[in-house]
Enzyme design. Sequence first.
Site, PDB file in Angstrom:
ATOM      1  N   SER A 283     -47.404  63.819  27.410  1.00 17.21           N
ATOM      2  CA  SER A 283     -48.248  62.825  28.067  1.00 17.21           C
ATOM      3  C   SER A 283     -49.705  62.954  27.631  1.00 17.21           C
ATOM      4  CB  SER A 283     -48.090  62.970  29.589  1.00 17.21           C
ATOM      5  OG  SER A 283     -48.742  61.939  30.285  1.00 17.21           O
ATOM      6  N   MET A 284     -50.632  63.091  28.581  1.00 13.52           N
ATOM      7  CA  MET A 284     -52.042  63.237  28.263  1.00 13.52           C
ATOM      8  C   MET A 284     -52.308  64.503  27.447  1.00 13.52           C
ATOM      9  SD  MET A 284     -55.140  63.480  31.030  1.00 13.52           S
ATOM     10  CE  MET A 284     -56.736  64.179  30.591  1.00 13.52           C
ATOM     11  N   ASP A 529     -41.623  53.873  29.282  1.00 17.29           N
ATOM     12  CA  ASP A 529     -40.893  54.969  29.929  1.00 17.29           C
ATOM     13  C   ASP A 529     -41.175  55.033  31.432  1.00 17.29           C
ATOM     14  OD1 ASP A 529     -43.443  56.048  30.158  1.00 17.29           O
ATOM     15  OD2 ASP A 529     -43.112  57.683  28.739  1.00 17.29           O
ATOM     16  N   HIS A 580     -40.806  59.060  32.148  1.00 18.76           N
ATOM     17  CA  HIS A 580     -41.946  59.724  31.522  1.00 18.76           C
ATOM     18  C   HIS A 580     -42.013  61.218  31.836  1.00 18.76           C
ATOM     19  CE1 HIS A 580     -45.957  60.014  29.807  1.00 18.76           C
ATOM     20  NE2 HIS A 580     -46.380  60.594  30.916  1.00 18.76           N
TER      21      HIS A 580
END
Length: 625
Positions: A283-284, A529, A580
């Site tokens: 992710s980030m 997602d 996700h």
Amino acid sequence: MSNFSTLRRRVLGDSSSEPSRAPSPNFTQKDGEPVTLISASKLQKLSKNRSKRRQWLVFGLGGLFGIVLAAFFAQQNDVLNLEGLMDINLDSLLDAIPAGIVRDAKDITRHERETVNYDSFSVGLHLQSQGVKARHPVIMIPGVISTGLESWGTEEMSRQYFRKRLWGSWSMMRALVLDKASWKKHIMLDKLTGLDPPGIKLRAAQGFDAADFFITGYWIWSKILENLATLGYDPTNAFTAAYDWRLSCDKLELRDHYFTRLKAHIETGVLTSGEKVVLVSHSMGSQVLFYFLHWVEAEGHGGGGPKWVETFVDSWINISGSMLGALKGYPAVLSGEMKDTAQLNAFAVYGLEKFLAKHERVELFRATPGASSLLPMGGDAVWGNKTFAPDDQANQTVSYGTFINFKESNSSQSPANLTVDESHVYLMDHSDIWYRDQVKRTYSYGVAHTKAEVEKNAKDPRKWMNPLETRLPLAPHLKIYCFYGVGKPTERSYWYREDRDPISKINVTIDTSLTTGEIDHGVIMGEGDGTVPLLSNGYMCAKGWRIKRYNPAGVEIKVYEMPHEPDRISPRGGPNTGDHVDILGRASLNDLILRVAGGKGHHIEENYVSKIREYSEKVRIYEDA
């Protein structure tokens, strides 16, 4: 809170010493025989029994949990006195529940624990049987939800929270409900400096505990850690590089020396093992790692020189990376909303507004500068214009290209429909000066259309998180694996209206009254997602990094998409989810990670199940003339 612990022990059995885990999947050998650690008949019988008993359990305990949740979202004296709730004798309440339901709850828990204990490590055990073992040191960079934040402040207001997590634990929930003002003071950064407010000191929890579970029972990285352990990984050759996700990247280094320490961990891993490292980001965390790849080689920053990545990094596993941001980040900082709040029913919205109002959520999101890295990058070239978007569908009535739409366009607060580029200008024009200045000095969301621009941007840290303005390292032997889920509806555009509530402190709000066609309570869903849109997850991997100015060394890129095929009876989606966060427990993802870590990544073949390559060709970013 001891009463709640008593209830948990009496209903579910005393299992607090073991983490709650959802079962990992079974695998199939080449000859078609299943590799199972529990018989199929037992699993089938277990599933039927669990289904019937769960219905009775939910029916019997639903009222109790409803009372507790209602109290959490109500102000004192609105529904219940919250302090009074803490004094309820839960033993007597439990005695009122039929003994059969309590017995079934314990039975279900025991059966689920047995299944977990048999099956948790099956992915790693399967690969171990094929001769795969630990080879490359593994360093994991988690995402936003993954990293716990704990208080180290010793001022009077912080002493009660010392070494307790104010993000990522039940301590967070308790503080948020019972002491909201203090919790906000601790979580929000100083609006001018982007660092700790005076007297406050929150730091990222460290070690594997920082990211294996978000709260007790809600696993994040624990599945991956379990399977890595079966190949021979432990704290000597695996490491979690947790970070304070609230900080912008420049402040991460300034305050915590995060990138200096990450560089040292990587170099130590290579020194002690004799092998290059494998970096695993989610992710980030993928954006943070991309920034690091620039920082570590830059003169005056990491100072590693142009061959550092080539020397120390074997592979980068990019899991659900929000490389071009997450569109839902925009309404979060504009009006404190996203689909999760827009589609709540009236009672839930009432509770949420009483608990944390929109203007409070806006302030919170804006006062955590790291969150603004998730604003969409690439502008109209990626996300479309007023009449067209690369991922538009044939039967759409309104193009995704109009990102923010207004049903009534009659004022400066509700102008004509806006593209992503125009939405960014609108956000800046309707934000406080401190937030506007913070974003402008920290981030850049554009596109570099020439090699000269890309090379110039290599010296500008504001560009280092944007893969459309900077290039990959000059590391021809580096390998990048892009693993992400597809097929789960994801926020793509919004319908807004002016907020005419006289007591409201925000100017506009998602038009939740608008539900027609593809619009659901003011939100239009697209592909992705569930959190990150497909274009953000997939464009750089499928096309962007195949454009020479963004990848001049020809770094090898492999894409492996995983369709979202959730298990209906599993609240986390089961072994085939593409969600996700929940994808971190997916069987095939764990298999792929272990193969790369074990030096077998070259056997992985690309797998496309979406139309990302078709959409990517329509993105208006091209090779140099």
